[in-house]
Design a protein around this motif. Structure first.
Motif, PDB file in Angstrom:
ATOM      1  N   SER A  63       0.820  -1.205   0.000  1.00  0.00           N
ATOM      2  CA  SER A  63       0.000   0.000   0.000  1.00  0.00           C
ATOM      3  C   SER A  63       0.855   1.256   0.000  1.00  0.00           C
ATOM      4  CB  SER A  63      -0.938   0.022   1.208  1.00  0.00           C
ATOM      5  OG  SER A  63      -0.190   0.083   2.404  1.00  0.00           O
ATOM      6  N   VAL A  64       0.243   2.345  -0.457  1.00  0.00           N
ATOM      7  CA  VAL A  64       0.832   3.685  -0.416  1.00  0.00           C
ATOM      8  C   VAL A  64      -0.141   4.553   0.364  1.00  0.00           C
ATOM      9  CG1 VAL A  64       1.563   5.676  -1.765  1.00  0.00           C
ATOM     10  CG2 VAL A  64       1.987   3.384  -2.625  1.00  0.00           C
ATOM     11  N   SER A  65       0.351   5.269   1.367  1.00  0.00           N
ATOM     12  CA  SER A  65      -0.512   6.073   2.237  1.00  0.00           C
ATOM     13  C   SER A  65      -0.069   7.524   2.258  1.00  0.00           C
ATOM     14  CB  SER A  65      -0.476   5.559   3.676  1.00  0.00           C
ATOM     15  OG  SER A  65      -0.918   4.234   3.750  1.00  0.00           O
ATOM     16  N   LEU A  66      -1.044   8.430   2.212  1.00  0.00           N
ATOM     17  CA  LEU A  66      -0.819   9.850   2.437  1.00  0.00           C
ATOM     18  C   LEU A  66      -1.423  10.160   3.799  1.00  0.00           C
ATOM     19  CD1 LEU A  66       0.102  12.625   1.497  1.00  0.00           C
ATOM     20  CD2 LEU A  66      -2.167  12.930   0.484  1.00  0.00           C
ATOM     21  N   ILE A  67      -0.600  10.680   4.712  1.00  0.00           N
ATOM     22  CA  ILE A  67      -1.036  10.924   6.084  1.00  0.00           C
ATOM     23  C   ILE A  67      -0.826  12.395   6.414  1.00  0.00           C
ATOM     24  CG2 ILE A  67      -0.745  10.283   8.503  1.00  0.00           C
ATOM     25  CD1 ILE A  67       0.543   7.659   7.474  1.00  0.00           C
ATOM     26  N   HIS A  68      -1.864  13.024   6.978  1.00  0.00           N
ATOM     27  CA  HIS A  68      -1.793  14.424   7.402  1.00  0.00           C
ATOM     28  C   HIS A  68      -1.898  14.475   8.921  1.00  0.00           C
ATOM     29  CE1 HIS A  68      -2.476  18.726   7.577  1.00  0.00           C
ATOM     30  NE2 HIS A  68      -3.522  18.473   8.367  1.00  0.00           N
ATOM     31  N   TYR A  69      -1.001  15.219   9.561  1.00  0.00           N
ATOM     32  CA  TYR A  69      -1.029  15.430  11.007  1.00  0.00           C
ATOM     33  C   TYR A  69      -1.301  16.896  11.293  1.00  0.00           C
ATOM     34  CZ  TYR A  69       1.134  10.851  11.422  1.00  0.00           C
ATOM     35  OH  TYR A  69       1.389   9.515  11.340  1.00  0.00           O
ATOM     36  N   SER A  70      -2.156  17.161  12.285  1.00  0.00           N
ATOM     37  CA  SER A  70      -2.494  18.522  12.678  1.00  0.00           C
ATOM     38  C   SER A  70      -3.075  18.487  14.082  1.00  0.00           C
ATOM     39  CB  SER A  70      -3.524  19.103  11.708  1.00  0.00           C
ATOM     40  OG  SER A  70      -4.046  20.313  12.197  1.00  0.00           O
ATOM     41  N   ASN A  71      -2.900  19.580  14.842  1.00  0.00           N
ATOM     42  CA  ASN A  71      -3.509  19.617  16.171  1.00  0.00           C
ATOM     43  C   ASN A  71      -4.878  20.289  16.145  1.00  0.00           C
ATOM     44  OD1 ASN A  71      -3.177  22.404  16.259  1.00  0.00           O
ATOM     45  ND2 ASN A  71      -1.451  22.345  17.665  1.00  0.00           N
ATOM     46  N   ALA A  72      -5.395  20.595  14.956  1.00  0.00           N
ATOM     47  CA  ALA A  72      -6.740  21.166  14.762  1.00  0.00           C
ATOM     48  C   ALA A  72      -6.938  22.481  15.501  1.00  0.00           C
ATOM     49  CB  ALA A  72      -7.812  20.146  15.149  1.00  0.00           C
ATOM     50  N   GLY A  73      -5.872  23.240  15.661  1.00  0.00           N
ATOM     51  CA  GLY A  73      -5.991  24.548  16.295  1.00  0.00           C
ATOM     52  C   GLY A  73      -6.036  24.521  17.807  1.00  0.00           C
ATOM     53  N   ILE A  74      -5.676  23.401  18.446  1.00  0.00           N
ATOM     54  CA  ILE A  74      -5.666  23.316  19.909  1.00  0.00           C
ATOM     55  C   ILE A  74      -4.699  24.348  20.486  1.00  0.00           C
ATOM     56  CG2 ILE A  74      -5.028  21.857  21.876  1.00  0.00           C
ATOM     57  CD1 ILE A  74      -5.996  19.462  20.215  1.00  0.00           C
ATOM     58  N   LYS A  75      -3.545  24.503  19.837  1.00  0.00           N
ATOM     59  CA  LYS A  75      -2.528  25.459  20.278  1.00  0.00           C
ATOM     60  C   LYS A  75      -1.828  25.994  19.042  1.00  0.00           C
ATOM     61  CE  LYS A  75       1.413  25.898  23.377  1.00  0.00           C
ATOM     62  NZ  LYS A  75       2.354  25.183  24.228  1.00  0.00           N
ATOM     63  N   LYS A  76      -1.516  27.266  19.050  1.00  0.00           N
ATOM     64  CA  LYS A  76      -0.819  27.905  17.927  1.00  0.00           C
ATOM     65  C   LYS A  76       0.681  27.830  18.149  1.00  0.00           C
ATOM     66  CE  LYS A  76      -4.600  29.229  15.954  1.00  0.00           C
ATOM     67  NZ  LYS A  76      -5.101  28.588  14.815  1.00  0.00           N
ATOM     68  N   PRO A  77       1.483  27.713  17.144  1.00  0.00           N
ATOM     69  CA  PRO A  77       1.081  27.567  15.750  1.00  0.00           C
ATOM     70  C   PRO A  77       0.614  26.142  15.466  1.00  0.00           C
ATOM     71  CG  PRO A  77       3.455  27.450  15.879  1.00  0.00           C
ATOM     72  CD  PRO A  77       2.944  27.735  17.282  1.00  0.00           C
ATOM     73  N   ASN A  78      -0.267  26.020  14.507  1.00  0.00           N
ATOM     74  CA  ASN A  78      -0.790  24.719  14.094  1.00  0.00           C
ATOM     75  C   ASN A  78      -0.109  24.351  12.775  1.00  0.00           C
ATOM     76  OD1 ASN A  78      -2.265  22.404  13.718  1.00  0.00           O
ATOM     77  ND2 ASN A  78      -4.069  23.446  12.982  1.00  0.00           N
ATOM     78  N   SER A  79       1.139  23.997  12.858  1.00  0.00           N
ATOM     79  CA  SER A  79       1.916  23.706  11.647  1.00  0.00           C
ATOM     80  C   SER A  79       1.747  22.227  11.274  1.00  0.00           C
ATOM     81  CB  SER A  79       3.390  24.028  11.868  1.00  0.00           C
ATOM     82  OG  SER A  79       3.866  23.302  12.993  1.00  0.00           O
ATOM     83  N   GLY A  80       0.603  21.908  10.677  1.00  0.00           N
ATOM     84  CA  GLY A  80       0.366  20.540  10.238  1.00  0.00           C
ATOM     85  C   GLY A  80       1.340  20.149   9.136  1.00  0.00           C
TER      86      GLY A  80
END
Length: 92
Positions: A63-80
């Protein structure tokens, strides 16, 4: 990059093409280190969004996977950030 993840996933196989599948999932990730090679995370907790395309190879899967990580704005900066990974699964 030590990381713990829990991401339930849904898998779709195409009619007549059981050897090809698409997976998607939304879950949580806990990074043990917030300083990554090119990113500084503001929280150790991150949400994980995953989209994968794969195929069966007998009893195995590729398989090939594209994964995005983010804190959904819990704390700034939200550098996903995104990662691209290749996976191979084989039962023993």
């Amino acid at each position: 990059m030590p990381i713990w993840t829990l991401t339930p996933a849904l898998r779709w196989s195409f009619v007549g093409e059981r050897w090809v599948f698409v997976e998607t999932g939304i879950g949580a990730a806990l990074f043990l280190n917030t300083h990554l090679e090119k990113h500084q995370l503001s929280t150790t907790f991150q949400f994980e969004d995953r989209l994968a395309l794969g195929m069966a190879l007998g009893n195995s899967e590729l398989s090939v996977s594209l994964i995005h990580y983010s804190n959904a704005g819990i704390k700034k900066p939200n550098s996903g950030f995104e990662t691209l990974s290749i996976g191979y699964r084989h039962p023993f």
